[in-house]
Scaffold this motif. Structure first.
Motif, PDB file in Angstrom:
ATOM      1  N   CYS A  50      12.591  -3.192   8.021  1.00 41.16           N
ATOM      2  CA  CYS A  50      11.668  -3.920   7.317  1.00 41.16           C
ATOM      3  C   CYS A  50      11.658  -3.064   6.403  1.00 41.16           C
ATOM      4  N   LEU A  51      10.892  -4.210   5.387  1.00 35.66           N
ATOM      5  CA  LEU A  51      10.705  -3.441   3.980  1.00 35.66           C
ATOM      6  C   LEU A  51       8.918  -3.115   4.355  1.00 35.66           C
ATOM      7  N   PRO A  52       8.447  -2.006   3.576  1.00 35.79           N
ATOM      8  CA  PRO A  52       7.118  -1.624   3.255  1.00 35.79           C
ATOM      9  C   PRO A  52       5.843  -2.772   3.630  1.00 35.79           C
ATOM     10  N   HIS A  53       5.934  -3.837   3.193  1.00 39.61           N
ATOM     11  CA  HIS A  53       4.736  -4.458   3.259  1.00 39.61           C
ATOM     12  C   HIS A  53       5.225  -5.807   4.817  1.00 39.61           C
ATOM     13  N   ASP A  54       5.669  -5.597   4.832  1.00 39.60           N
ATOM     14  CA  ASP A  54       6.347  -6.818   6.026  1.00 39.60           C
ATOM     15  C   ASP A  54       5.845  -5.989   7.461  1.00 39.60           C
ATOM     16  N   TYR A  55       5.565  -4.548   6.863  1.00 38.19           N
ATOM     17  CA  TYR A  55       6.085  -3.572   8.351  1.00 38.19           C
ATOM     18  C   TYR A  55       3.956  -3.770   8.225  1.00 38.19           C
ATOM     19  N   ILE A  56       3.560  -3.659   6.949  1.00 36.98           N
ATOM     20  CA  ILE A  56       2.044  -4.324   7.160  1.00 36.98           C
ATOM     21  C   ILE A  56       1.453  -5.345   7.755  1.00 36.98           C
ATOM     22  N   THR A  57       2.162  -6.279   7.738  1.00 39.38           N
ATOM     23  CA  THR A  57       2.131  -7.640   8.403  1.00 39.38           C
ATOM     24  C   THR A  57       2.149  -7.557   9.730  1.00 39.38           C
TER      25      THR A  57
END
Length: 236
Positions: free
Chosen positions: A171-178
């Motif tokens: 996944c992408l960085p901000h998907d990980y944050i989500t």
């Protein structure tokens, strides 16, 4: 500790390359801001084109920003009210961040390695290899830069096969944050949006889906490891 619950306040997070920023909005006005700077992971071997970050620093930065915002709001509220209310009601959180990055996760959403960022072009050879095969398969030009996500995944398969085989999700960085914010049950597919999926090098805007034939260039199992793409205005 702090509690954020439903409706009234809204928080925006931007998880960037050089730092994380946050704002809190109430009744249409920005009422609090916070930011935490950070840099790239050390590259002692001076590998050409490498640009990585430890995903854990994003989590710490988000936590710090949220705590600062909550502290600022509660301090302001305390000075203007006699109430000892400790719960801030939250209508939602919007997360944005750097595109093209690659975060490789286990089935419990733990990073297996540092994230390769949008500015990481170590996978230059893989980008050329992927683009050549994709152009042949699709019978039209499909030229993917080294900074996109799929060359990074191919690089990982070639250079870190053990970690690649352990990866449940990419996944992408901000998907990980989500993922970290919503804490879904293990096995839940991560989510993203079409704009960010387009930066993977695997997304076809016409089909509104990842192109399985392109995913198979990298690995037969890759398609199942990609985030689910949500339509606009959907809640993760």
């Amino acid at each position: 500790s702090f509690i954020l619950m439903c409706s009234s306040y809204y928080v925006g997070l931007d998880v960037g390359t050089q730092g994380t920023k946050a704002v809190a909005i109430h009744q249409g006005k920005v009422i609090a801001r916070a930011s935490v700077p950070y840099g790239l992971a050390p590259n002692p071997e001076k590998v050409k084109g490498r640009a990585e970050q430890d995903p854990h620093i994003w989590i710490k930065a988000v936590e710090t920003c949220l705590k600062q915002i909550v502290n600022d709001i509660t301090t302001t509220n305390s000075s203007s009210s006699t109430s000892d209310e400790s719960v801030l009601t939250l209508g939602g959180i919007g997360v944005s961040g750097q595109q093209h990055g690659m975060v490789a996760l286990t089935d419990t959403y733990e990073p297996l390695r540092f994230a390769k960022l949008w500015c990481d072009v170590e996978a230059d050879k893989e980008a050329q290899e992927f683009s050549t095969q994709a152009t042949r398969i699709l019978n039209k030009p499909w030229n993917i830069p080294a900074g996109f996500t799929c060359p990074k995944i191919l690089w990982m398969k070639k250079n870190e096969r053990d970690l690649f085989d352990q990866t449940k999700w990419f996944c992408l960085p901000h998907d990980y944050i989500t993922l970290k914010l919503i804490a879904p049950p293990p096995g839940t597919q991560p989510t993203t949006d079409a704009g960010d999926a387009s930066g993977s090098g695997l997304w076809d805007a016409t089909r509104q889906d990842y192109v399985q034939e392109l995913a198979h260039i990298i690995d037969d199992g890759l398609y199942a490891k990609l985030p689910k793409v949500l339509p606009p205005h959907s809640i993760a």
